[in-house]
Design a protein around this motif. Structure first.
Motif, PDB file in Angstrom:
ATOM      1  N   VAL A  97       0.855  -1.177   0.000  1.00  0.00           N
ATOM      2  CA  VAL A  97       0.000   0.000   0.000  1.00  0.00           C
ATOM      3  C   VAL A  97       0.894   1.231   0.000  1.00  0.00           C
ATOM      4  CG1 VAL A  97      -0.221   0.054   2.535  1.00  0.00           C
ATOM      5  CG2 VAL A  97      -1.933   1.192   1.110  1.00  0.00           C
ATOM      6  N   LEU A  98       0.532   2.203  -0.838  1.00  0.00           N
ATOM      7  CA  LEU A  98       1.234   3.481  -0.894  1.00  0.00           C
ATOM      8  C   LEU A  98       0.284   4.546  -0.365  1.00  0.00           C
ATOM      9  CD1 LEU A  98       3.466   5.465  -1.775  1.00  0.00           C
ATOM     10  CD2 LEU A  98       2.418   5.470  -4.056  1.00  0.00           C
ATOM     11  N   PHE A  99       0.625   5.106   0.786  1.00  0.00           N
ATOM     12  CA  PHE A  99      -0.196   6.171   1.342  1.00  0.00           C
ATOM     13  C   PHE A  99       0.241   7.513   0.761  1.00  0.00           C
ATOM     14  CE2 PHE A  99      -0.682   3.219   5.131  1.00  0.00           C
ATOM     15  CZ  PHE A  99      -1.978   2.859   4.802  1.00  0.00           C
ATOM     16  N   VAL A 100      -0.741   8.244   0.213  1.00  0.00           N
ATOM     17  CA  VAL A 100      -0.490   9.551  -0.389  1.00  0.00           C
ATOM     18  C   VAL A 100      -1.364  10.593   0.306  1.00  0.00           C
ATOM     19  CG1 VAL A 100       0.178   8.622  -2.648  1.00  0.00           C
ATOM     20  CG2 VAL A 100      -2.222   9.091  -2.180  1.00  0.00           C
ATOM     21  N   PRO A 101      -0.885  11.847   0.407  1.00  0.00           N
ATOM     22  CA  PRO A 101      -1.638  12.889   1.119  1.00  0.00           C
ATOM     23  C   PRO A 101      -2.605  13.633   0.223  1.00  0.00           C
ATOM     24  CG  PRO A 101       0.509  13.735   0.561  1.00  0.00           C
ATOM     25  CD  PRO A 101       0.467  12.314   0.034  1.00  0.00           C
ATOM     26  N   GLN A 106      -8.149  16.016  -6.052  1.00  0.00           N
ATOM     27  CA  GLN A 106      -6.931  16.180  -6.842  1.00  0.00           C
ATOM     28  C   GLN A 106      -6.979  15.333  -8.101  1.00  0.00           C
ATOM     29  OE1 GLN A 106      -3.878  16.555  -3.145  1.00  0.00           O
ATOM     30  NE2 GLN A 106      -2.986  15.884  -5.063  1.00  0.00           N
ATOM     31  N   THR A 107      -6.419  15.881  -9.175  1.00  0.00           N
ATOM     32  CA  THR A 107      -6.344  15.127 -10.418  1.00  0.00           C
ATOM     33  C   THR A 107      -5.379  13.965 -10.286  1.00  0.00           C
ATOM     34  OG1 THR A 107      -6.832  17.120 -11.679  1.00  0.00           O
ATOM     35  CG2 THR A 107      -5.842  15.277 -12.884  1.00  0.00           C
ATOM     36  N   THR A 108      -4.257  14.209  -9.617  1.00  0.00           N
ATOM     37  CA  THR A 108      -3.243  13.178  -9.432  1.00  0.00           C
ATOM     38  C   THR A 108      -2.419  13.527  -8.201  1.00  0.00           C
ATOM     39  OG1 THR A 108      -1.445  11.987 -10.533  1.00  0.00           O
ATOM     40  CG2 THR A 108      -1.538  14.362 -10.887  1.00  0.00           C
ATOM     41  N   SER A 109      -1.656  12.579  -7.702  1.00  0.00           N
ATOM     42  CA  SER A 109      -0.791  12.835  -6.554  1.00  0.00           C
ATOM     43  C   SER A 109       0.333  13.775  -6.982  1.00  0.00           C
ATOM     44  CB  SER A 109      -0.203  11.521  -6.026  1.00  0.00           C
ATOM     45  OG  SER A 109      -1.226  10.606  -5.699  1.00  0.00           O
ATOM     46  N   ASP A 110       0.467  14.915  -6.294  1.00  0.00           N
ATOM     47  CA  ASP A 110       1.457  15.893  -6.744  1.00  0.00           C
ATOM     48  C   ASP A 110       2.307  16.475  -5.615  1.00  0.00           C
ATOM     49  OD1 ASP A 110      -0.344  17.548  -5.456  1.00  0.00           O
ATOM     50  OD2 ASP A 110      -0.937  18.660  -7.252  1.00  0.00           O
ATOM     51  N   HIS A 111       2.327  15.810  -4.455  1.00  0.00           N
ATOM     52  CA  HIS A 111       3.208  16.242  -3.374  1.00  0.00           C
ATOM     53  C   HIS A 111       3.276  15.129  -2.332  1.00  0.00           C
ATOM     54  CE1 HIS A 111      -0.828  17.337  -1.943  1.00  0.00           C
ATOM     55  NE2 HIS A 111      -0.354  17.212  -0.721  1.00  0.00           N
ATOM     56  N   GLY A 112       4.356  15.159  -1.564  1.00  0.00           N
ATOM     57  CA  GLY A 112       4.532  14.158  -0.527  1.00  0.00           C
ATOM     58  C   GLY A 112       3.941  14.596   0.804  1.00  0.00           C
ATOM     59  N   LEU A 138       5.426   5.227   1.746  1.00  0.00           N
ATOM     60  CA  LEU A 138       4.902   6.582   1.895  1.00  0.00           C
ATOM     61  C   LEU A 138       5.395   7.454   0.747  1.00  0.00           C
ATOM     62  CD1 LEU A 138       5.356   7.295   5.719  1.00  0.00           C
ATOM     63  CD2 LEU A 138       3.327   6.447   4.525  1.00  0.00           C
ATOM     64  N   PHE A 139       4.504   8.279   0.233  1.00  0.00           N
ATOM     65  CA  PHE A 139       4.824   9.182  -0.871  1.00  0.00           C
ATOM     66  C   PHE A 139       5.584  10.378  -0.322  1.00  0.00           C
ATOM     67  CE2 PHE A 139       3.252  11.811  -4.625  1.00  0.00           C
ATOM     68  CZ  PHE A 139       3.899  11.036  -5.576  1.00  0.00           C
ATOM     69  N   CYS A 140       6.781  10.621  -0.845  1.00  0.00           N
ATOM     70  CA  CYS A 140       7.658  11.658  -0.325  1.00  0.00           C
ATOM     71  C   CYS A 140       8.100  12.609  -1.428  1.00  0.00           C
ATOM     72  CB  CYS A 140       8.916  11.047   0.307  1.00  0.00           C
ATOM     73  SG  CYS A 140       8.602  10.084   1.799  1.00  0.00           S
ATOM     74  N   ASP A 141       8.198  13.877  -1.077  1.00  0.00           N
ATOM     75  CA  ASP A 141       8.814  14.828  -1.994  1.00  0.00           C
ATOM     76  C   ASP A 141      10.297  14.504  -2.146  1.00  0.00           C
ATOM     77  OD1 ASP A 141       6.550  16.471  -2.505  1.00  0.00           O
ATOM     78  OD2 ASP A 141       6.798  17.403  -0.532  1.00  0.00           O
ATOM     79  N   PRO A 142      10.924  14.957  -3.235  1.00  0.00           N
ATOM     80  CA  PRO A 142      12.374  14.774  -3.376  1.00  0.00           C
ATOM     81  C   PRO A 142      13.110  15.680  -2.386  1.00  0.00           C
ATOM     82  CG  PRO A 142      11.496  16.014  -5.233  1.00  0.00           C
ATOM     83  CD  PRO A 142      10.322  15.571  -4.432  1.00  0.00           C
ATOM     84  N   ASP A 143      13.236  15.186  -1.159  1.00  0.00           N
ATOM     85  CA  ASP A 143      13.813  15.936  -0.043  1.00  0.00           C
ATOM     86  C   ASP A 143      14.614  14.952   0.802  1.00  0.00           C
ATOM     87  OD1 ASP A 143      14.408  17.287   2.278  1.00  0.00           O
ATOM     88  OD2 ASP A 143      12.329  17.727   2.817  1.00  0.00           O
ATOM     89  N   PRO A 144      15.920  15.100   0.894  1.00  0.00           N
ATOM     90  CA  PRO A 144      16.738  14.134   1.625  1.00  0.00           C
ATOM     91  C   PRO A 144      16.380  13.995   3.101  1.00  0.00           C
ATOM     92  CG  PRO A 144      18.119  15.504   0.227  1.00  0.00           C
ATOM     93  CD  PRO A 144      16.748  16.114   0.203  1.00  0.00           C
ATOM     94  N   GLY A 154       7.322   4.277  10.834  1.00  0.00           N
ATOM     95  CA  GLY A 154       7.117   2.842  10.634  1.00  0.00           C
ATOM     96  C   GLY A 154       7.014   2.360   9.212  1.00  0.00           C
ATOM     97  N   ALA A 155       7.242   3.242   8.241  1.00  0.00           N
ATOM     98  CA  ALA A 155       7.178   2.805   6.842  1.00  0.00           C
ATOM     99  C   ALA A 155       8.332   1.865   6.521  1.00  0.00           C
ATOM    100  CB  ALA A 155       7.215   4.009   5.909  1.00  0.00           C
ATOM    101  N   GLU A 156       8.097   0.990   5.560  1.00  0.00           N
ATOM    102  CA  GLU A 156       9.144   0.081   5.084  1.00  0.00           C
ATOM    103  C   GLU A 156       9.790   0.566   3.797  1.00  0.00           C
ATOM    104  OE1 GLU A 156       7.342  -4.171   5.841  1.00  0.00           O
ATOM    105  OE2 GLU A 156       5.792  -2.618   5.739  1.00  0.00           O
ATOM    106  N   ARG A 157       9.055   1.408   3.059  1.00  0.00           N
ATOM    107  CA  ARG A 157       9.547   1.951   1.807  1.00  0.00           C
ATOM    108  C   ARG A 157       9.076   3.394   1.673  1.00  0.00           C
ATOM    109  NH1 ARG A 157       7.737  -2.823  -2.503  1.00  0.00           N
ATOM    110  NH2 ARG A 157       8.544  -4.592  -1.300  1.00  0.00           N
ATOM    111  N   ILE A 158       9.692   4.108   0.767  1.00  0.00           N
ATOM    112  CA  ILE A 158       9.143   5.381   0.315  1.00  0.00           C
ATOM    113  C   ILE A 158       9.005   5.324  -1.197  1.00  0.00           C
ATOM    114  CG2 ILE A 158      10.147   6.711   2.201  1.00  0.00           C
ATOM    115  CD1 ILE A 158      12.114   7.871   0.004  1.00  0.00           C
ATOM    116  N   GLU A 159       8.088   6.132  -1.717  1.00  0.00           N
ATOM    117  CA  GLU A 159       8.059   6.378  -3.154  1.00  0.00           C
ATOM    118  C   GLU A 159       8.360   7.849  -3.360  1.00  0.00           C
ATOM    119  OE1 GLU A 159       5.240   4.538  -5.817  1.00  0.00           O
ATOM    120  OE2 GLU A 159       4.830   6.489  -6.752  1.00  0.00           O
ATOM    121  N   ILE A 160       9.423   8.128  -4.074  1.00  0.00           N
ATOM    122  CA  ILE A 160       9.834   9.500  -4.325  1.00  0.00           C
ATOM    123  C   ILE A 160       9.001  10.083  -5.466  1.00  0.00           C
ATOM    124  CG2 ILE A 160      11.740  11.031  -4.894  1.00  0.00           C
ATOM    125  CD1 ILE A 160      13.639   8.787  -3.931  1.00  0.00           C
ATOM    126  N   TYR A 161       8.432  11.248  -5.214  1.00  0.00           N
ATOM    127  CA  TYR A 161       7.650  11.949  -6.234  1.00  0.00           C
ATOM    128  C   TYR A 161       8.606  12.523  -7.275  1.00  0.00           C
ATOM    129  CZ  TYR A 161       4.800  15.736  -8.229  1.00  0.00           C
ATOM    130  OH  TYR A 161       4.150  16.588  -9.091  1.00  0.00           O
TER     131      TYR A 161
END
Length: 249
Positions: A97-101, A106-112, A138-144, A154-161
């Motif tokens: 599961v990818l949780f997005v904010p 919204q038309t599409t996911s456009d921020h983390g 978790l959906f993340c902005d490109p931010d280190p 507790g996330a196991e992965r991130i998806e970089i926007y």
């Protein structure tokens, strides 16, 4: 032995086209099956509350398809962790599961996620999903700085926007700058022990440079670019094209 695919095909656009008529075609499950037969890792869908593209029924049909015909493939559900969406995750039991904010409109996911204020909601959703043996991204902005926060809740992965990177298709200098942000975020996630996914506006043209900078990206969820490519080359051949861009075939 062939490489394990990174490609998860998002079939939201297939469902959106189908929903223009009260007809069962184009078939979401039929085209998902073609993509997986051609070598895609799995299928991603984002069932929104208004069902403007993927419907809840599609989620269960895809889960059944994978269980019965493609047990080595994966279904990823993308969505905002509302009570209704969490019930769908519990019932469908996708592999990921990818949780997005996202706001529902919204038309599409456009921020983390904003980790300064969303942590309580995320911790609850993540704990529930892990009880159901569903891998959480978790959906993340490109931010280190983002991966450390994602790991903490507790996330196991991130998806970089990767939308800002993909939007620079006609500006190589700006694309290089955005690529640096994505790569730095991927490196931070890798260092934090998180799996690294990427998604949004990825194409056969911009994927090679991304993987050259962040070779440990394990999954790319691609919908709009893939569907545009498939209108020209067909679903099966587009899987080959994207996997070739990823250096897998």
């Amino acid at each position: 032995m062939p490489a394990v695919s990174r490609l998860s095909v998002n079939v939201n656009a297939v469902a959106m086209l189908r929903n223009r008529r009260d007809l069962p075609w184009p078939s979401v499950t039929g085209l998902a099956a073609i993509a997986m037969e051609a070598g895609a890792k799995g299928i991603t869908v984002h069932p929104r509350p208004d069902e403007r593209h993927i419907r809840k029924a599609d989620v269960f049909d895809l889960a059944e398809l994978i269980e019965e015909r493609f047990p080595n493939k994966e279904l990823c559900l993308e969505g905002y962790p509302s009570p209704d969406f969490l019930r769908l995750v519990e019932e469908a039991r996708p592999e990921q599961v990818l949780f997005v904010p996202d706001d529902p409109d919204q038309t599409t996911s456009d921020h983390g996620w904003d980790f300064s204020k969303d942590t309580g909601q995320l911790e609850t959703a993540i704990a529930a999903s892990r009880e159901w043996a569903v891998t959480v991204s978790l959906f993340c902005d490109p931010d280190p700085a983002a991966p450390e926060h994602a790991a903490r809740v507790g996330a196991e992965r991130i998806e970089i926007y990767t939308g800002p990177y993909g939007a620079c298709h006609d500006d190589p200098g700006k694309a290089l700058k955005e690529l640096g942000r994505v790569a730095a975020t991927a490196e931070a996630a890798h260092a934090a022990g998180l799996g690294v996914n990427a998604g949004h506006d990825l194409t056969v043209e911009n994927i090679p440079a991304l993987l050259a900078r962040a070779p440990f990206i394990r999954e790319m969820s691609i919908g709009h670019g893939f569907t545009a490519d498939a209108l020209i080359y067909g679903f099966a051949e587009s899987v080959n094209r994207f996997r070739s861009a990823m250096g897998e075939i």
